[in-house]
Design an enzyme around this catalytic site. Structure first.
Site, short mmCIF file in Angstrom:
data_model
loop_
_atom_site.label_atom_id
_atom_site.label_comp_id
_atom_site.label_asym_id
_atom_site.label_seq_id
_atom_site.Cartn_x
_atom_site.Cartn_y
_atom_site.Cartn_z
N ASP A 237 0.65 -1.58 0.21
CA ASP A 237 -0.03 -0.15 -0.42
C ASP A 237 0.64 1.26 -0.09
O ASP A 237 2.18 1.20 0.41
CB ASP A 237 -0.95 0.04 0.71
CG ASP A 237 -1.92 -1.42 1.44
OD1 ASP A 237 -2.34 -1.41 0.08
OD2 ASP A 237 -2.61 -1.16 2.05
N LYS B 240 -3.74 2.16 -2.24
CA LYS B 240 -5.12 2.81 -3.04
C LYS B 240 -5.20 4.13 -1.84
O LYS B 240 -5.39 3.65 -0.90
CB LYS B 240 -5.86 2.35 -2.68
CG LYS B 240 -5.78 0.89 -4.04
CD LYS B 240 -7.46 -0.17 -4.08
CE LYS B 240 -7.55 -0.18 -2.52
NZ LYS B 240 -6.49 -2.18 -2.96
N MET C 176 -11.56 5.91 7.44
CA MET C 176 -11.65 6.91 5.64
C MET C 176 -13.33 7.44 5.99
O MET C 176 -14.15 7.77 5.70
CB MET C 176 -12.31 5.75 4.79
CG MET C 176 -10.83 5.00 4.76
SD MET C 176 -11.45 3.79 3.40
CE MET C 176 -12.79 2.11 4.50
N1 SAH Z 1 -7.19 -2.02 7.73
C1 SAH Z 1 -6.54 0.09 8.07
C2 SAH Z 1 -7.24 0.70 7.64
C3 SAH Z 1 -7.56 0.77 6.24
S1 SAH Z 1 -8.45 1.62 5.89
C4 SAH Z 1 -6.62 -0.83 9.53
O1 SAH Z 1 -6.18 -1.55 10.17
O2 SAH Z 1 -5.77 0.08 10.14
C5 SAH Z 1 -7.90 3.13 5.74
C6 SAH Z 1 -8.25 4.34 6.77
O3 SAH Z 1 -7.40 3.49 7.99
C7 SAH Z 1 -7.29 5.86 6.51
O4 SAH Z 1 -8.74 6.45 5.97
C8 SAH Z 1 -7.62 6.25 7.70
O5 SAH Z 1 -9.41 6.19 8.94
C9 SAH Z 1 -7.53 5.10 8.83
N2 SAH Z 1 -6.02 4.94 9.35
C10 SAH Z 1 -5.12 4.38 9.17
N3 SAH Z 1 -4.12 4.27 9.04
C11 SAH Z 1 -3.91 5.09 9.94
C12 SAH Z 1 -3.52 6.24 11.06
N4 SAH Z 1 -1.77 6.13 11.01
N5 SAH Z 1 -3.98 6.98 11.88
C13 SAH Z 1 -5.39 7.49 11.46
N6 SAH Z 1 -6.04 7.04 10.79
C14 SAH Z 1 -5.71 5.17 9.77
#
Ligand code: SAH
Length: 259
Positions: free
Chosen positions: A35, A56, A169
């Site tokens: 990613d 993405k 998101m």
């Molecule tokens: N699989 C990932 C989520 C993917 S969807 C997980 O378990 O965290 C992507 C979303 O995750 C982003 O739009 C945001 O809402 C959140 N996200 C991912 N990394 C983040 C971070 N370091 N801080 C805050 N939100 C985060």
């Protein structure tokens, strides 16, 4: 004989929030499809691997999911150890199922390595338990983001019913989130917090309420952000966010230097 594909959780951003199992698989990897948000130090663990970015990011160029599936299958026919590295935990809002189904249908050996999801990293930064005793006994992970062909969207109902709601998101759709939650009976005064760049050296924390979510979201930068809603965040109202603290410290340094 084809190789194995590993769907690996890269964690929330900080490269040391990676499991040992993930690090071991990366060290053996021949090729890594990753990613966009994966930290360079995490990728560096895959010393001998070819690295392919397939990230993405909303609003930016994206590689179509079906093409990613095909790349994984082709790679498994060519290499022994193929890694699909995903942010956070692969099984939460990571479109893992599309990849699992495609790889399974192609008869490819598959293993999944969990990771630290953003909700847990943000909770660690906030030092607020998602299930704080007496205030929260239920947590919902939800997203307002709609996938094409998804079933009737019930995220707001679930988020409204939970003691604590962690919305992925969602920061870019704060107005719609506010409207949907209030329509499901959430009082506009319910505390909320937006955490941007959780687990990084400089996470930003924006304390707000459901009613004020759109205004708070406008202050969020370009980093990934979570919207967290629940009574457990009430205490954050009194605290300035990290960016404000940094700005105050910079101002103090300037005035100290000039006085
Ligand atoms: N699989 C990932 C989520 C993917 S969807 C997980 O378990 O965290 C992507 C979303 O995750 C982003 O739009 C945001 O809402 C959140 N996200 C991912 N990394 C983040 C971070 N370091 N801080 C805050 N939100 C985060």
């Amino acid at each position: 004989m084809s190789g194995a594909v590993y769907l690996v959780g890269a964690g929330p951003g900080a490269p040391d929030l990676l499991t040992l199992r993930a690090a071991n698989v990366l060290a053996r990897a021949d090729i890594v499809f990753h990613d966009a948000l994966v930290h360079p130090d995490t990728l560096a663990l895959a010393e001998r691997a070819i690295k392919v970015a397939v990230g993405k990011r909303s609003g930016k160029h994206s590689t179509a999911q079906r093409f990613i599936n095909k790349q994984l299958i082709d790679a498994a026919h060519k290499y022994t150890t193929v890694v699909r590295l995903k942010g956070g935990d692969p099984m939460l809002f990571g479109r893992a199922q599309e990849e699992i189904d495609a790889l399974t249908a192609a008869g490819i050996t598959l293993e999944i390595v969990p990771g630290v999801s953003a909700a847990f990293a943000a909770s660690a930064d906030l030092q607020v338990s998602l299930t704080r005793r007496a205030l929260a006994r239920s947590v919902v992970f939800a997203t307002p983001r709609e996938a094409a062909g998804s079933r009737e969207n019930t995220w707001a109902k679930a988020a409204a019913a939970a003691d604590t709601a962690v919305l992925y998101m969602a920061a870019g759709e704060a107005q719609a989130v506010r409207t949907a939650l209030i329509a499901k009976g959430v009082p506009s005064s319910r505390p909320a917090v937006i955490v941007e760049n959780a687990s990084s050296a400089t996470p930003s924390v924006f304390a707000t309420t459901v009613g004020e979510l759109p205004a708070a979201a406008q202050r969020v930068g370009a980093g990934p952000a979570l919207v967290m809603v629940g009574e457990i965040y009430a205490q954050h109202h009194a605290q300035p966010n990290t960016r404000e603290l940094q700005a105050l410290a910079a101002l103090a340094a300037v005035s100290a230097a000039t006085s």
